[in-house]
Design a protein around this motif. Structure first.
Motif, mmCIF file in Angstrom:
data_model
loop_
_atom_site.group_PDB
_atom_site.id
_atom_site.type_symbol
_atom_site.label_atom_id
_atom_site.label_comp_id
_atom_site.label_asym_id
_atom_site.label_seq_id
_atom_site.Cartn_x
_atom_site.Cartn_y
_atom_site.Cartn_z
ATOM 1 N N SER A 110 1.964 -12.525 -7.670
ATOM 2 C CA SER A 110 2.116 -12.479 -6.212
ATOM 3 C C SER A 110 2.021 -11.063 -5.663
ATOM 4 O O SER A 110 2.113 -10.866 -4.462
ATOM 5 N N VAL A 111 1.821 -10.067 -6.538
ATOM 6 C CA VAL A 111 1.804 -8.674 -6.077
ATOM 7 C C VAL A 111 0.429 -8.037 -6.236
ATOM 8 O O VAL A 111 -0.053 -7.816 -7.345
ATOM 9 N N VAL A 112 -0.201 -7.749 -5.110
ATOM 10 C CA VAL A 112 -1.451 -7.000 -5.106
ATOM 11 C C VAL A 112 -1.101 -5.572 -4.685
ATOM 12 O O VAL A 112 -0.408 -5.389 -3.685
ATOM 13 N N VAL A 113 -1.532 -4.584 -5.449
ATOM 14 C CA VAL A 113 -1.343 -3.212 -4.986
ATOM 15 C C VAL A 113 -2.676 -2.727 -4.428
ATOM 16 O O VAL A 113 -3.686 -2.694 -5.138
ATOM 17 N N ALA A 114 -2.659 -2.429 -3.118
ATOM 18 C CA ALA A 114 -3.853 -1.940 -2.440
ATOM 19 C C ALA A 114 -3.851 -0.419 -2.518
ATOM 20 O O ALA A 114 -2.840 0.220 -2.232
ATOM 21 N N ILE A 115 -4.977 0.143 -2.960
ATOM 22 C CA ILE A 115 -5.058 1.600 -3.126
ATOM 23 C C ILE A 115 -6.250 2.114 -2.326
ATOM 24 O O ILE A 115 -7.393 1.734 -2.580
ATOM 25 N N ASP A 116 -5.949 2.968 -1.336
ATOM 26 C CA ASP A 116 -7.016 3.616 -0.565
ATOM 27 C C ASP A 116 -7.342 4.928 -1.248
ATOM 28 O O ASP A 116 -6.458 5.758 -1.469
ATOM 29 N N ILE A 117 -8.614 5.104 -1.593
ATOM 30 C CA ILE A 117 -8.971 6.296 -2.360
ATOM 31 C C ILE A 117 -10.095 7.073 -1.680
ATOM 32 O O ILE A 117 -10.903 6.522 -0.942
ATOM 33 N N LEU A 167 -6.363 -3.837 -5.380
ATOM 34 C CA LEU A 167 -7.402 -3.870 -4.342
ATOM 35 C C LEU A 167 -7.764 -2.422 -4.028
ATOM 36 O O LEU A 167 -6.973 -1.689 -3.443
ATOM 37 N N ILE A 168 -8.946 -2.009 -4.471
ATOM 38 C CA ILE A 168 -9.352 -0.616 -4.352
ATOM 39 C C ILE A 168 -10.303 -0.452 -3.165
ATOM 40 O O ILE A 168 -11.366 -1.080 -3.126
ATOM 41 N N THR A 169 -9.933 0.382 -2.198
ATOM 42 C CA THR A 169 -10.813 0.642 -1.057
ATOM 43 C C THR A 169 -11.256 2.103 -1.075
ATOM 44 O O THR A 169 -10.418 3.010 -1.011
ATOM 45 N N SER A 170 -12.553 2.300 -1.169
ATOM 46 C CA SER A 170 -13.086 3.659 -1.120
ATOM 47 C C SER A 170 -13.278 4.074 0.327
ATOM 48 O O SER A 170 -14.090 3.497 1.058
ATOM 49 N N MET A 171 -12.533 5.091 0.756
ATOM 50 C CA MET A 171 -12.656 5.567 2.134
ATOM 51 C C MET A 171 -13.999 6.254 2.362
ATOM 52 O O MET A 171 -14.504 6.279 3.475
ATOM 53 N N GLY A 176 -2.665 4.267 6.059
ATOM 54 C CA GLY A 176 -3.949 3.910 6.646
ATOM 55 C C GLY A 176 -5.002 4.975 6.417
ATOM 56 O O GLY A 176 -5.928 5.132 7.207
ATOM 57 N N GLY A 177 -4.863 5.708 5.328
ATOM 58 C CA GLY A 177 -5.865 6.713 4.986
ATOM 59 C C GLY A 177 -5.702 8.021 5.721
ATOM 60 O O GLY A 177 -6.529 8.927 5.611
ATOM 61 N N ASN A 200 0.836 -1.187 0.000
ATOM 62 C CA ASN A 200 0.000 0.000 0.000
ATOM 63 C C ASN A 200 0.880 1.249 0.000
ATOM 64 O O ASN A 200 1.429 1.618 -1.032
ATOM 65 N N SER A 201 1.104 1.850 1.186
ATOM 66 C CA SER A 201 1.874 3.103 1.261
ATOM 67 C C SER A 201 3.272 2.965 0.681
ATOM 68 O O SER A 201 3.762 3.869 0.004
#
Lengths: 250, 192
Positions: A124-131, A169-173, A144-145, A103-104
């Motif tokens: 093997s690489v997931v990029v998690a993006i907090d948006i 992996l897209i997480t909408s805050m 952590g947002g 993530n960060s």
């Protein structure tokens, strides 16, 4: 036909599940291996473990946990949280994790994505993006947002793909915790912008939210935590419902 | 004794753990003698074709694997390396299965990642497994359908989900990550 995946997410601190799962006996509620096994038997397609330990001791415990999970669990699992280097990723992958999620660290050191992809393969690489949506634009947030950036979500998604990410992996805050549905518009836009699989996260409050997600976007998977942990929606019931609507699930 | 071929490819531990859950002990080794003496050989792997073949050649394992006579199970990259040629790094492979390995055109999401069903299941490895069942795939390259194909999966194009020739068996999907269905398939292989 390739199935849409349903992925429960477990928050881990010092080797234990942080938010216990309500419908399991209390002594088991904090045990990640017991919970993982329960979810895998109830039809979860994959599992995500997010480590929020802040200490070195906690990180060591995480590696032990990954080894135990790999012995017990017969479906794929991703481990994320605090991965800063190729060595961190290597330790988790060699201990039995199928994928690591960045993530960060990926935002501050984008080359890390490429280095891990070259060493262990893109899969093997997931990029998690907090948006988060600010003034009509979706921006990337880190730590952590808690910290904003000036990077547009779409731009970072494209760049992460180009650098070697195998999945996003897209997480909408804005939606996370509100239980009012996934962020459909931005999820749809990101799916169209990249050719790698996208997992949507944040906002699942009911089975209908998954129906909307899978019928209104091209997303590959939906991730949720509390609705599964508090048994507001059970995975077998959710899958039965999705099947009746001809949404492909296992 | 079951030997799992050790080479520079990822996630070999998962295969060993799956065998352990089924009550079978195994060794992870690149020792040619131990591999030749094993009752069963598993050739797993997630990784890149050209560097994997380079490693196998350097260790002399290419000739050893080709000439094995006991049941051999290739998994994922293992299946691809048992074919003749791979577009990944333009690699000459082991040449057991008479087909080549190509990269998916990104008409749908690539990698092909997740659970998918098979169109045919023409092998004793599928004994007791319904044709409705799903297996876990994760790959960007695929083996073209050929006479050795024992199951077809359709994603972007029809490709070899599993293959079989003489004592050589292989799957593109990961039985060790395919829940109880995958465990049944592994058990069928172990009981050959």
């Amino acid at each position: 036909m390739l199935k849409k995946r349903i992925i429960p997410c477990l928050d881990i601190k010092d080797g234990r599940v942080v938010k216990g799962v309500q419908f399991l006996a209390l002594k088991e509620a904090g045990n990640p291996v017991a919970l993982a096994s329960f979810y895998s038997k109830s039809g979860a397609d994959e599992l995500v473990f997010l480590d929020i330990s802040a200490t070195l001791e906690g990180r060591k415990t995480l590696v032990d946990l990954v080894k135990r999970l790999s012995k017990e669990i017969n479906i794929p699992f991703t481990v994320g949280g605090g991965i800063q280097s190729v060595e961190d990723a290597q330790l988790l992958l060699q201990s039995g994790a199928d994928k690591v999620s960045l993530n960060s660290a990926a935002v501050s050191h984008p080359k890390l994505i490429t280095q891990i992809a070259e060493a262990f393969g893109s899969q093997s690489v997931v990029v998690a993006i907090d948006i988060k949506k600010v003034d009509n634009n979706w921006y990337v947030f880190v730590k952590g947002g808690t910290e904003s950036t000036e990077i547009l979500a779409i731009d970072w998604a494209r760049k992460a793909e180009a650098l070697g990410a195998g999945e996003l992996l897209i997480t909408s805050m804005n939606n996370d915790g509100a239980k009012d549905g996934f962020a459909l518009d931005i999820t749809r836009q990101i799916c169209q912008a990249v050719s790698i699989p996208v997992i949507a996260s944040g906002g699942a409050g009911s089975a209908n939210d998954f129906i909307d997600l899978f019928t209104k976007t091209e997303v590959s998977a939906g991730l949720a935590a509390s609705i599964f942990h508090f048994n507001e929606v059970s995975i077998p019931d959710l899958k039965t419902l999705l099947k009746t609507l001809n949404i492909p699930v296992r | 004794m079951i030997a799992i071929v050790k080479y520079n490819a990822g996630n070999i531990t998962s295969v060993q753990n799956a065998l352990e859950r089924l009550g079978y002990s195994s060794i992870v080794t690149d020792d040619p003698k131990l591999i030749q003496q094993a009752e069963k050989v598993i050739f797993p792997g997630v990784g890149e074709a050209s560097s994997a073949m380079q490693y196998l050649r350097a260790k002399g394992l290419d000739e050893i694997i080709k000439n094995l006579t006991q049941p051999v199970l290739g998994i994922c990259l293992g299946q691809q390396l048992l074919c003749q040629f791979s577009e990944e790094g333009n690699t000459e492979c082991l040449g057991i299965f008479e087909t080549s390995v190509k990269k998916f055109e990104p008409k749908l999401k690539v990698p092909h990642m997740g659970w998918n069903t098979l169109e045919t299941q023409n092998s004793e490895l599928y004994n007791g497994i319904s044709s409705e069942e799903n297996f876990y795939f994760v790959h960007s390259y695929y083996a073209e359908v050929c006479a050795d194909t024992s199951a077809v999966c359709n994603y972007i194009v029809p490709f070899s989900a599993s293959m079989q020739k003489d004592n050589f068996y292989a799957t593109q999907f990961h039985p060790e990550k395919s829940s109880t269905v995958g465990e049944q398939l592994l058990l069928n292989f172990l009981k050959l």
